[in-house]
Write an enzyme that holds these catalytic residues in place. Structure first.
Site, short mmCIF file in Angstrom:
data_model
loop_
_atom_site.label_atom_id
_atom_site.label_comp_id
_atom_site.label_asym_id
_atom_site.label_seq_id
_atom_site.Cartn_x
_atom_site.Cartn_y
_atom_site.Cartn_z
N HIS A 1 0.59 -0.54 0.10
CA HIS A 1 -0.79 -0.67 0.59
C HIS A 1 -1.02 -2.05 1.22
CE1 HIS A 1 -5.31 -0.16 0.05
NE2 HIS A 1 -5.22 -1.48 0.02
N GLU A 2 -0.65 -3.10 0.51
CA GLU A 2 -0.89 -4.45 1.02
C GLU A 2 -0.06 -4.72 2.27
OE1 GLU A 2 -3.34 -6.26 0.13
OE2 GLU A 2 -3.87 -5.04 -1.61
N HIS B 1 -1.85 -3.53 5.25
CA HIS B 1 -2.79 -4.54 5.79
C HIS B 1 -2.04 -5.61 6.58
CE1 HIS B 1 -6.22 -2.96 3.69
NE2 HIS B 1 -5.85 -3.36 2.48
#
Ligand SMILES: [Ca+2]
Ligand SMILES: [Ca+2]
Ligand SMILES: [Zn+2]
Ligand SMILES: [Zn+2]
Length: 461
Positions: free
Chosen positions: A243-244, A247
């Site tokens: 997920h990170e 980003h």
């Protein structure tokens, strides 16, 4: 030619940053999507604003029409940093780290599938291959990065793994972040630096346009307990890092823009707010159109048991962002412009460069304007013009005039948001010909696109 012939260049660059909401349905405007405390704890990356989403969309648009487009596999070198305390908290073994690297590669490859032990999962339902994979970066005997080199595994000799014991950084507060990164960071702009520690969120990072890639801040901080098999019961499949990294590669949360603007990705359904659980039997549908919410997507807030998907649109956005921001593919074709002709408006993504070649005449005035954004500008006038456009401004460093002083005449203007700059250069004598080629380079700086940039050169009166 008379010796008192002269040329006056008047460069006018006006920037202003619109802060009004709703000025135009097509315009960029800044909005902030509210978060609640629970969501803040889930992910500490600043929520994408409308301008962030618009920036990501512009990067994709550029990528699709760019000759710099990279369609082959992108292999991202990775450095791991494990920050534990004197009690041994956050300690991760090589096999823990290898498990996290493998989970990351599964997430971005085609073998990320729904969990067949859950009743809603139809066996064989898997994500797409993003074309992005991860390999350990290599460091030399002095601990310095060997750019471009990769190691076969976490435990291979020279693999970029660093372990430190530091009681302050092992529970990371805001004040610790830069000190920790300054002391530890080894990666360059292409490298994914991952810091495993304990912190107030599961993880956080920055969008690639919001910082200078390769700068000290660039990287991902993640809860050590979220690695596969970790002690964080609801989040221990390693999906937090996936997920990170999303980003870090330019993706917003699937719910970032709500029903109105979604996340800027065409094939993720719009979503009004984050989904925090894993009960797909009651799968929410919070926005009209697009089908049910994308609760299986890595960029939502579902539990690790639920999230296993990236979409083709997300893969494209990540490839585009990595190509421009991390591989540094900034070149555009030189735009030819005649005197009295105004260039078509163009938008530049952060750090992108555009060069204009203008055949000017004596007593010519050139002006540049933009609707919003920050830019550095350069002019270069050579006689004869034997240099290539690439010589105009080889360095991405736009902090000093010297970085572009290759010509007989060169000048530099730094235009800042809200601070219009007017400068006049000139009174050149002795070698003016007619017509004369002038090169104007514009580099988008700051973390927002330069909007509606136009150049116009006209006869000075
Ligand atoms: Ca819907
Ligand atoms: Ca999962
Ligand atoms: Zn809008
Ligand atoms: Zn997030």
């Amino acid at each position: 030619m008379k010796t008192n012939d002269y040329v006056v260049f008047s460069f006018v660059f006006i920037t202003f940053f619109l802060r009004l909401q709703g000025v135009s349905s097509h315009g960029f405007h800044v909005g902030h999507v509210a978060r609640d405390l629970e969501e803040m704890n889930r992910c500490g990356t600043p929520e994408a604003t409308e301008l962030d989403i618009a920036t990501q969309q512009l990067v994709v648009e550029k990528f699709l029409s760019s000759s710099e487009r990279v369609d082959t596999e992108i292999v991202v070198p990775v450095c791991f940093y494990v920050i534990s305390d004197t009690q041994g908290n956050n300690s991760l073994s090589d096999s823990d780290l290898q498990g996290q690297l493998d989970a990351l590669n599964r997430a971005y490859g085609s073998s990320s599938c729904c969990n067949t032990t859950l009743s809603w999962c139809a066996p064989g339902t898997c994500s797409i291959n993003t074309g992005i994979s991860f390999a350990m970066a290599k460091i030399n005997a002095n601990g310095a990065l060997v750019p471009g080199a990769t190691a076969s595994s976490v435990s291979a000799s020279g693999a970029c793994v660093t372990r430190v014991v530091n009681n302050a950084w092992a529970y990371l507060d805001d004040g610790d972040e830069m000190a920790m990164k300054t002391a530890l960071k080894k990666g360059d702009e292409k490298t994914l630096d991952v810091y495993f520690t304990d912190l107030r969120a599961l993880g956080f990072t920055t969008f690639p346009w919001a910082i200078t890639p390769g700068s000290i801040r660039d990287g991902v901080v993640v809860q050590a307990s979220t690695v596969p098999g970790g002690s964080n019961k609801r989040y221990n499949e390693g999906d937090t890092l996936a997920h990170e990294v999303g980003h870090w590669m330019g993706l917003s949360h699937t719910f970032a823009g709500g029903c109105d603007i979604s996340d800027g990705i065409v094939d993720t359904p719009p979503q009004a707010n984050a989904y925090g659980g894993c009960s797909p039997a009651t799968r929410p549908d919070t926005c009209p159109g697009g089908g049910p919410d994308p609760i299986f997507n890595f960029m939502d807030y579902s539990l690790d048991a639920c999230m296993y998907e990236f979409t083709r649109g997300q893969a494209l956005a990540m490839r585009a962002c990595y190509t421009f921001f991390r591989l540094g593919r900034w070149e555009n074709e030189v735009i030819q412009l005649r005197v009295r002709e105004q260039s078509a408006p163009l938008n530049l993504i952060p750090r992108e460069r555009q060069i204009f070649r203008v055949l000017i005449r004596r007593r010519t005035t050139c002006s540049i304007s933009a609707k919003e954004g920050n830019a550095d500008m350069y002019i270069n006038l050579l006689s004869p013009p034997t240099w290539s456009a690439a010589d105009l401004c080889k360095s991405n460093s736009t902090t000093s005039a010297e970085s572009c002083s290759t010509g007989d005449v060169s000048a530099y203007i730094n235009a800042q948001r809200g601070a219009p700059i007017r400068s006049i250069f000139g009174a050149l004598t002795g070698f003016i010909r007619d017509p004369l080629p002038l090169y104007v380079g514009v580099v988008a700086t700051g973390s927002t696109p330069v909007q509606n940039l136009r150049l116009r050169c006209s006869l000075f009166r």
